[in-house]
Design an enzyme around this catalytic site. Structure first.
Site, PDB file in Angstrom:
ATOM      1  N   GLU A 190       0.882  -1.168   0.000  1.00 25.88           N
ATOM      2  CA  GLU A 190       0.000   0.000   0.000  1.00 25.88           C
ATOM      3  C   GLU A 190       0.911   1.206   0.000  1.00 25.88           C
ATOM      4  O   GLU A 190       1.930   1.217   0.693  1.00 25.88           O
ATOM      5  CB  GLU A 190      -0.889  -0.029   1.247  1.00 25.88           C
ATOM      6  CG  GLU A 190      -1.906   1.103   1.330  1.00 25.88           C
ATOM      7  CD  GLU A 190      -1.398   2.375   2.032  1.00 25.88           C
ATOM      8  OE1 GLU A 190      -2.135   3.364   2.034  1.00 25.88           O
ATOM      9  OE2 GLU A 190      -0.254   2.380   2.555  1.00 25.88           O
ATOM     10  N   ASP A 222       1.092   5.827  -0.891  1.00 29.19           N
ATOM     11  CA  ASP A 222       0.336   7.076  -1.015  1.00 29.19           C
ATOM     12  C   ASP A 222       0.961   7.945  -2.100  1.00 29.19           C
ATOM     13  O   ASP A 222       2.188   7.991  -2.210  1.00 29.19           O
ATOM     14  CB  ASP A 222       0.398   7.844   0.308  1.00 29.19           C
ATOM     15  CG  ASP A 222       0.047   6.956   1.494  1.00 29.19           C
ATOM     16  OD1 ASP A 222      -1.147   6.805   1.768  1.00 29.19           O
ATOM     17  OD2 ASP A 222       0.973   6.401   2.128  1.00 29.19           O
ATOM     18  N   ASP A 231       1.593  -2.772   8.942  1.00 28.90           N
ATOM     19  CA  ASP A 231       2.983  -2.310   8.906  1.00 28.90           C
ATOM     20  C   ASP A 231       3.955  -3.484   8.956  1.00 28.90           C
ATOM     21  O   ASP A 231       5.113  -3.349   8.566  1.00 28.90           O
ATOM     22  CB  ASP A 231       3.286  -1.406  10.115  1.00 28.90           C
ATOM     23  CG  ASP A 231       2.524  -0.090  10.075  1.00 28.90           C
ATOM     24  OD1 ASP A 231       2.077   0.310   8.985  1.00 28.90           O
ATOM     25  OD2 ASP A 231       2.370   0.543  11.141  1.00 28.90           O
TER      26      ASP A 231
END
Length: 243
Positions: free
Chosen positions: A34, A36, A230
């Protein structure tokens, strides 16, 4: 099987949203990453979570006020210098997609356009996904649901997933109404019933950011499509218990 997505890469150990963190996530056996994205002053797509560079690098200022060249000079591994001595640049999305050509990883791209609308960012991201022929391996998510709807209208072939941190009534119905094939709720509101109902309706559920082992057990045993963590190493060990 619940897929494991490494949140900003293997960010429990390595500097978040860096190629180092993504490569280590792959080595750790994560199914996906994932990340950003934001837009630079000169219109390039870069991989960074915050609107400002202050927290994650040795620089100061807003991403939107710096060029790609200026951003690349910053060290995104600066705050983990004790562990990693190498300079870790802020990656461009192009760099990540190039790397993805060498593996089978899935990538959840979160569009960070809630604070600054970043005009044209969705089109730039979609064009790159098409150029690299990655539509089967990318999920576009955002807290900006207008952005998600725009992406679906422009590129219905790319999976979209609204992010939300508050309780949403019958989110599977909402997802269907905006053309989303999945939802990414905060793990605290991803109750077992919500997961089961959504999955029954054909809406994949991938809660974020799941770092507590107890929650990993709950979500994997409930059968959610994926989880964002994480620490992919711990999540993988727990998943093995249920395989």
């Amino acid at each position: 099987m619940t897929l494991i997505f490494a949140h900003r890469g293997y960010s429990a150990v390595y500097p978040e949203n860096t190629m180092k963190a993504f490569r280590e996530a792959e080595k750790a056996g994560a199914d996906g990453i994932e990340l950003d994205v934001q837009l630079t002053k000169d219109g390039e797509i870069v991989v960074i979570h915050d609107e400002k560079v202050d927290r994650t690098t040795n620089g100061r200022g807003h991403v939107k006020d710096l060029t790609l060249k200026e951003l690349r000079k910053l060290d995104a591994g600066f705050h983990k210098k004790k562990i990693f001595s190498n300079h870790e640049p802020i990656p461009s999305l192009v760099e990540v997609l190039e790397w993805m050509r060498t593996n089978e990883m899935i990538c959840n791209i979160e569009l960070k356009n809630g604070v600054y609308p970043y005009e044209g960012m969705e089109d730039k991201v979609i064009n790159l996904i098409r150029e690299y022929e990655m539509k089967e391996r990318i999920i576009l998510s955002s807290f900006n649901h207008y952005s998600i709807v725009y992406c679906y209208r422009v590129a219905p072939e790319i999976e979209t997933a609204p992010l939300f941190s508050e309780g949403l009534y019958m989110p599977w119905i909402y997802a269907q109404s905006i053309g989303a094939k999945s939802i990414h709720p905060k793990y605290t509101i991803a109750k077992n019933e919500l997961i089961q109902m959504s999955e029954d309706y054909g809406i994949a559920v991938r809660p974020y950011t799941v770092n507590k082992e107890k929650e990993m057990h709950r979500l994997i045993s409930t059968g959610c499509a994926g989880l964002i963590t994480d620490n992919p190493v711990i999540a993988k060990k727990i998943r093995e218990v249920y395989e």
